[in-house]
Design a protein around this motif. Structure first.
Motif: not given
Length: 301
Positions: A150-155
């Motif tokens: 599951q890709p996790i969006e990073t800021e």
């Protein structure tokens, strides 16, 4: 007489006299919540009512009263209503519960005030249940198997980027402060060598074409190339000067002969016998002037 015994006798006589005179001093107090359960911190209304006969002085609790385990948010009072000698007073207390106990009991009293003393009249306790917003956690947890990434969006870390930019800027300023002059000299020398190599290629090509075709166009191109490069090296208007002015500035009388060999082709259309030597002499002047310039630049303090 003991003070405590005195108050007991006084109250007994006071009630007895009120009964003799036909005054009904019976006081009825009722208190209840308007709901049976509430969430943690939820606003809840508690209604307090009291009925009493003539001659009684009744006081309701105010904000100084300890409402534990509840916290008082607001109090609303209403006009007294008297009918056939019986008065009805009421108030609504808005409270919040912050206790984690499943059941919280509460009873709010009223006070009958006399001249020298008071009586507390307390209604029956009422209960308020704690309402949970999540279900009970089971004893054994069941997990669902899932091996899919599951890709996790990073800021983007802007503070880190700004810190890196500022660090490089400070390092750059430090380098310029301590080594700025040396860096500038090396840069100037590098630029001068680059221009010299470019001039050498153009001069060789122009000289070969002039030797193969000694005409006016090639002669003008060769002299123009030489004057332009010397103008760059000396920062003087060589292209505007005459041959005599160039000779005086360079303190070189022999350059007049070299110019004459090429100018014979330019103005008379006739080639002399010493053109290769004249071209070599002009090249040597450019080369020596270039060496003097980069040496002066390198040794500059």
């Amino acid at each position: 007489m003991d003070k405590k015994l005195f108050y007991i006798v006084y109250l007994f006589l006071f009630n007895l006299i009120g009964t003799v005179h036909g005054q009904d001093r019976k006081i009825e107090v009722e208190g209840y919540f308007q709901q049976d359960s509430a969430m943690l911190g939820e606003r809840v209304a508690y209604v307090l009512k009291v009925q009493y006969g003539e001659g009684s002085n009744i006081i309701f609790p105010d904000s100084t009263y300890d409402f534990s385990p509840f916290v008082l948010l607001e109090k609303k009072t209403f006009m007294s209503n008297t009918s056939e000698g019986v008065t009805l007073d009421s108030a609504v207390y808005f409270v919040s519960n912050f206790s984690l106990d499943p059941i919280s009991n509460f009873s709010l009293p009223v006070y009958e005030v006399f001249k020298y003393d008071s009586l507390v009249h307390r209604p029956l306790e009422v209960s308020l249940a704690l309402k949970l917003i999540i279900d009970n956690i089971p004893d054994e947890l069941s997990f669902k198997d899932n091996n899919i990434y599951q890709p996790i969006e990073t800021e983007f870390n802007f503070p880190l980027m700004i810190a890196i930019i500022l660090s490089f800027a400070l390092i750059g300023l430090g380098i310029l402060f301590f080594f700025g002059k040396k860096i500038k000299r090396r840069w100037e020398i590098w630029l001068e060598k680059r221009k010299y190599k470019l001039f050498a290629l153009k001069w060789k090509k122009a000289e070969e074409e002039f030797a193969a075709h000694p005409d006016m166009n090639h002669a003008d191109e060769l002299l123009g190339l030489w004057k332009t490069y010397m103008e760059h090296l000396k920062a003087k208007p060589f292209r505007e000067w005459t041959t005599i002015e160039i000779s005086d500035f360079l303190e070189n009388k022999d350059i007049i002969k070299d110019f004459r060999e090429i100018e014979m082709v330019l103005y008379a259309g006739k080639a002399g016998n010493n053109i290769p030597k004249a071209c070599q002499n002009l090249w040597n002047i450019c080369s020596d002037t270039y060496q003097q310039k980069i040496t002066a630049t390198d040794e500059r303090k």
